[in-house]
Motif scaffolding. Structure first.
Motif, PDB file in Angstrom:
ATOM      1  N   MET A 239       3.967   5.980  -5.324  1.00  0.00           N
ATOM      2  CA  MET A 239       3.840   6.184  -6.777  1.00  0.00           C
ATOM      3  C   MET A 239       2.837   7.285  -7.084  1.00  0.00           C
ATOM      4  O   MET A 239       3.071   8.128  -7.972  1.00  0.00           O
ATOM      5  CB  MET A 239       3.421   4.871  -7.436  1.00  0.00           C
ATOM      6  CG  MET A 239       4.494   3.797  -7.453  1.00  0.00           C
ATOM      7  SD  MET A 239       3.920   2.253  -8.181  1.00  0.00           S
ATOM      8  CE  MET A 239       3.477   2.794  -9.820  1.00  0.00           C
ATOM      9  N   ASN A 240       1.726   7.310  -6.352  1.00  0.00           N
ATOM     10  CA  ASN A 240       0.726   8.353  -6.589  1.00  0.00           C
ATOM     11  C   ASN A 240       1.275   9.735  -6.241  1.00  0.00           C
ATOM     12  O   ASN A 240       1.061  10.706  -6.982  1.00  0.00           O
ATOM     13  CB  ASN A 240      -0.524   8.065  -5.754  1.00  0.00           C
ATOM     14  CG  ASN A 240      -1.270   6.837  -6.233  1.00  0.00           C
ATOM     15  OD1 ASN A 240      -1.181   6.467  -7.400  1.00  0.00           O
ATOM     16  ND2 ASN A 240      -2.016   6.200  -5.346  1.00  0.00           N
TER      17      ASN A 240
ATOM     18  N   VAL B  36       0.838  -1.208   0.000  1.00  0.00           N
ATOM     19  CA  VAL B  36       0.000   0.000   0.000  1.00  0.00           C
ATOM     20  C   VAL B  36       0.871   1.255   0.000  1.00  0.00           C
ATOM     21  O   VAL B  36       0.601   2.228  -0.715  1.00  0.00           O
ATOM     22  CB  VAL B  36      -0.940  -0.009   1.222  1.00  0.00           C
ATOM     23  CG1 VAL B  36      -1.695   1.312   1.322  1.00  0.00           C
ATOM     24  CG2 VAL B  36      -1.922  -1.166   1.131  1.00  0.00           C
TER      25      VAL B  36
ATOM     26  N   SER C 241       3.910   1.552  -1.178  1.00  0.00           N
ATOM     27  CA  SER C 241       4.544   1.712  -2.497  1.00  0.00           C
ATOM     28  C   SER C 241       3.575   2.347  -3.486  1.00  0.00           C
ATOM     29  O   SER C 241       3.959   3.239  -4.271  1.00  0.00           O
ATOM     30  CB  SER C 241       5.006   0.350  -3.012  1.00  0.00           C
ATOM     31  OG  SER C 241       5.999  -0.198  -2.179  1.00  0.00           O
ATOM     32  N   ASN C 242       2.316   1.900  -3.470  1.00  0.00           N
ATOM     33  CA  ASN C 242       1.322   2.508  -4.360  1.00  0.00           C
ATOM     34  C   ASN C 242       1.094   3.972  -4.008  1.00  0.00           C
ATOM     35  O   ASN C 242       0.958   4.830  -4.895  1.00  0.00           O
ATOM     36  CB  ASN C 242       0.002   1.739  -4.260  1.00  0.00           C
ATOM     37  CG  ASN C 242       0.090   0.347  -4.847  1.00  0.00           C
ATOM     38  OD1 ASN C 242       0.920   0.090  -5.713  1.00  0.00           O
ATOM     39  ND2 ASN C 242      -0.750  -0.559  -4.378  1.00  0.00           N
ATOM     40  N   ARG C 243       1.059   4.257  -2.712  1.00  0.00           N
ATOM     41  CA  ARG C 243       0.879   5.636  -2.281  1.00  0.00           C
ATOM     42  C   ARG C 243       2.048   6.497  -2.737  1.00  0.00           C
ATOM     43  O   ARG C 243       1.861   7.630  -3.191  1.00  0.00           O
ATOM     44  CB  ARG C 243       0.739   5.684  -0.763  1.00  0.00           C
ATOM     45  CG  ARG C 243       0.367   7.050  -0.224  1.00  0.00           C
ATOM     46  CD  ARG C 243       0.342   7.050   1.291  1.00  0.00           C
ATOM     47  NE  ARG C 243      -0.607   6.097   1.810  1.00  0.00           N
ATOM     48  CZ  ARG C 243      -0.328   5.180   2.715  1.00  0.00           C
ATOM     49  NH1 ARG C 243       0.910   5.097   3.198  1.00  0.00           N
ATOM     50  NH2 ARG C 243      -1.261   4.363   3.152  1.00  0.00           N
TER      51      ARG C 243
END
Length: 407
Positions: free
Chosen positions: A360-361, A354, A356-358
């Motif tokens: 990236m965003n 989660v 890592s996705n955050r």
């Protein structure tokens, strides 16, 4: 309207300066790769970029915190694996020692190996995290949580807390366990433990107790079975007393007799003396405190002392039976705590994904706000270059406009 030569010069100079400034701005953008070099370039985007930068920094800090947390939880899980192996080995040794074919010398050899397991467990219980802090002392992590007292028995000197670490904005995770939870606790489903009173003079032994009916009204109490021998007839009676009072009485008829009361049953063998007692209680209660080290100490004690009389042999067998039941409960507890540590490791993997996705965003948002579109910037660079050259050419032409050239 008359336009003076000074005005023409000043306007030409101002025009050149504007073109040079615009050209320099595009040059700085190309050199830095950022559309917003100074806050004045786009105040709104610059303001939002500051907030996104802070969010990225916080996310990176949580990622670093998770690395530290994962190391602590993984080390805890590894040690608990070793503890469970040691408890299993101790149970195997007690089963071996319970065999009637072993001599006193053989049992002393078993006790010697059991001592090694005991010392190994103390070492594991006092493990450190590599930074000199003791893993299982709770917040009292500056001294060994388990130490021997003057009588040679191990005592817990830590507290009942578990160190926690913030691994995400909304998750405060325990990264260690306290020693009380691991070595002095049992799961809620732990079975009853029976113990013979230290002063028993008879040869009665027990097996069990076994749970038969958890819905029984008396289930959960601590029970005591007391034997009374009639001096004249020699008949033996027993009385079962619970925490709330007497439950039942009956006649003890001999080997293999099973007594059932309070939702549990216990099988008795041998001949009790007058006043002999056997107590039963749920482990982890005041009547039957759970302590892995004291369990091993009791087992080592009876194995080191040769059993000659029937009373001594009965005491040894009862102690070994109690110790094996306590080891079963201790193993279940260690495996439960280890499963909890494994679940936290899995949770850290999920939080990492989660995070890592955050990240990236956030990175994409920051790029949209301040990063440069090179195709557009190169076109702008060429345009400003042409504009600056035109301004310079115009200035040269204006400078040559003078009546004196025609006189």
């Amino acid at each position: 309207m008359r336009i003076s030569s000074v005005t023409m010069f000043e306007q030409s100079t101002a025009s050149m300066n504007r073109q040079q400034s615009d050209f320099l701005k595009v040059s700085q953008q190309l050199a830095s790769g950022r559309r917003v070099v100074n806050p004045s370039d786009d105040p709104q985007a610059a303001s939002r970029a500051v907030g996104v930068d802070q969010s990225i920094s916080i996310t990176e800090q949580y990622a670093d915190s998770r690395v530290s947390a994962r190391n602590s939880v993984a080390q805890t899980e590894s040690i608990l694996n070793s503890v469970s192996d040691a408890v299993i080995r101790a149970k195997e040794l007690l089963i071996q020692a319970s065999s009637d074919t072993l001599s006193d010398v053989d049992r002393e050899s078993v006790a010697s190996e059991l001592k090694g397991v005991y010392e190994t467990l103390i070492g594991q219980a006092n493990a450190t995290d590599g930074n000199g802090r003791y893993l299982f002392g709770g917040y009292k992590d500056n001294a060994p949580p388990f130490a021997k007292n003057a009588e040679g028995s191990v005592e817990y000197n830590g507290d009942a807390n578990s160190r926690q670490q913030q691994v995400d904005s909304s998750r405060l995770m325990p990264v260690t366990e306290n020693g009380k939870t691991i070595f002095q606790s049992v799961p809620s489903s732990a079975s009853y433990v029976a113990k013979a009173a230290p002063g028993n003079d008879g040869s009665v032994t027990f097996s069990g107790p076994n749970i038969k009916d958890v819905t029984n009204d008396d289930y959960g109490q601590a029970f005591t079975v007391e034997f009374n021998v009639d001096d004249d007839s020699g008949d033996i009676a027993y009385t079962v007393t619970g925490t709330d009072g007497e439950i039942e009485t009956g006649e003890y008829v001999g080997d293999g007799q099973q007594l059932s009361f309070g939702g549990i049953s216990i099988t008795l063998t041998g001949e009790p003396a007058d006043g002999d007692e056997i107590s039963m209680a749920r482990p982890g209660t005041p009547e039957q405190p759970a302590d892995l080290f004291k369990t091993l100490e009791a087992a080592i004690g009876v194995l080191e002392n040769p059993a000659q009389t029937d009373t001594e042999k009965a005491a040894m067998r009862n102690t070994l039976n109690s110790s094996m039941r306590e080891l079963d409960n201790a193993l279940d507890n260690v495996l439960t705590v280890r499963a909890s540590a494994g679940a936290r490791l899995n949770e850290l993997d999920v939080i990492d994904a989660v995070g890592s996705n955050r990240m990236m965003n956030y990175t994409q948002t920051l790029s949209d706000l301040v990063d440069l579109d090179y195709v557009e910037a190169i076109s702008e660079y060429s345009l400003r270059q042409v504009g600056m050259q035109a301004a310079q050419k115009t200035f040269v032409d204006v400078k040559g406009l003078s009546l004196f050239n025609y006189m």
